[in-house]
Write a protein that holds these residues in place. Structure first.
Motif, PDB file in Angstrom:
ATOM      1  N   VAL A  10       0.869  -1.177   0.000  1.00 26.87           N
ATOM      2  CA  VAL A  10       0.000   0.000   0.000  1.00 26.87           C
ATOM      3  C   VAL A  10       0.906   1.227   0.000  1.00 26.87           C
ATOM      4  O   VAL A  10       1.685   1.443   0.929  1.00 26.87           O
ATOM      5  CB  VAL A  10      -0.932   0.011   1.228  1.00 26.87           C
ATOM      6  CG1 VAL A  10      -1.756   1.297   1.263  1.00 26.87           C
ATOM      7  CG2 VAL A  10      -1.841  -1.218   1.232  1.00 26.87           C
ATOM      8  N   ILE A  80      -1.559   1.180  -4.754  1.00 28.29           N
ATOM      9  CA  ILE A  80      -0.561   0.160  -4.452  1.00 28.29           C
ATOM     10  C   ILE A  80       0.672   0.381  -5.312  1.00 28.29           C
ATOM     11  O   ILE A  80       0.602   0.992  -6.376  1.00 28.29           O
ATOM     12  CB  ILE A  80      -1.137  -1.265  -4.602  1.00 28.29           C
ATOM     13  CG1 ILE A  80      -1.566  -1.567  -6.038  1.00 28.29           C
ATOM     14  CG2 ILE A  80      -2.290  -1.465  -3.626  1.00 28.29           C
ATOM     15  CD1 ILE A  80      -1.974  -3.023  -6.261  1.00 28.29           C
ATOM     16  N   VAL A 146       0.354  -6.458  -0.271  1.00 27.12           N
ATOM     17  CA  VAL A 146      -0.859  -6.696  -1.045  1.00 27.12           C
ATOM     18  C   VAL A 146      -0.670  -7.999  -1.805  1.00 27.12           C
ATOM     19  O   VAL A 146       0.301  -8.145  -2.558  1.00 27.12           O
ATOM     20  CB  VAL A 146      -1.131  -5.535  -2.027  1.00 27.12           C
ATOM     21  CG1 VAL A 146      -2.370  -5.823  -2.867  1.00 27.12           C
ATOM     22  CG2 VAL A 146      -1.282  -4.214  -1.273  1.00 27.12           C
TER      23      VAL A 146
END
Length: 158
Positions: A10, A80, A146
């Motif tokens: 992130v 991201i 992620v």
């Protein structure tokens, strides 16, 4: 792990209290399953809980526009660091400990031409990210890993 193969993280988090109010950058946000991001304009909506975009897509849009694209001005919640954000409805990802499911592609709003300049909506076409619903609750923090393909994780058994 070398940076080229490191999982995306992130890069930034943005929330806005209302539809036409500016987004604000936050270091972390509470994700509430079935409801959305606490403090965001879509908290409590049925399916539009979180929007996610990627930095490489913003960089490509910036190249087309000839000027930088500030992640906060796109009105997406999470940006991201890399990877292809899934767009197929029903696909799942994990952000930190929070599981999300794709609802649909996030279409760029024509208002982007007002905030980012003429041609912004066109430059962000097919690069505007994805709308997700939250399946689990938790805290999402800048720097969280992620997992864009949690269903295809390698089997740890030999």
């Amino acid at each position: 792990m070398d940076p080229e193969h490191a999982p995306p993280t992130v890069a930034s988090i943005h929330v806005a209290k209302g539809r036409r109010l500016p987004t604000r950058s936050v270091p972390s946000v509470e994700a509430e399953a079935g409801a959305g991001l606490v403090g965001d304009r879509y908290h409590g909506s049925r399916h539009r809980h979180v929007t996610i975009q990627s930095l490489p897509d913003l960089e490509a849009a910036a190249a087309d526009l000839g000027r930088p694209v500030d992640p906060g001005l796109t009105r997406r919640n999470l940006t991201i660091s890399g990877g292809d954000v899934p767009t197929k409805p029903g696909a799942r990802i994990r952000v930190g400990d929070v599981e999300l499911e794709v609802v649909r592609i996030a279409a760029p709003c024509r208002l982007l031409d007002d905030t980012l300049g003429p041609g912004a909506a066109r430059a962000l076409h097919a690069r505007a990210g994805t709308v997700f619903r939250l399946l689990t609750s938790g805290t999402i923090t800048v720097g969280d890993d992620v997992d864009l393909h949690p269903d295809t994780a390698p089997d740890p058994t030999p």
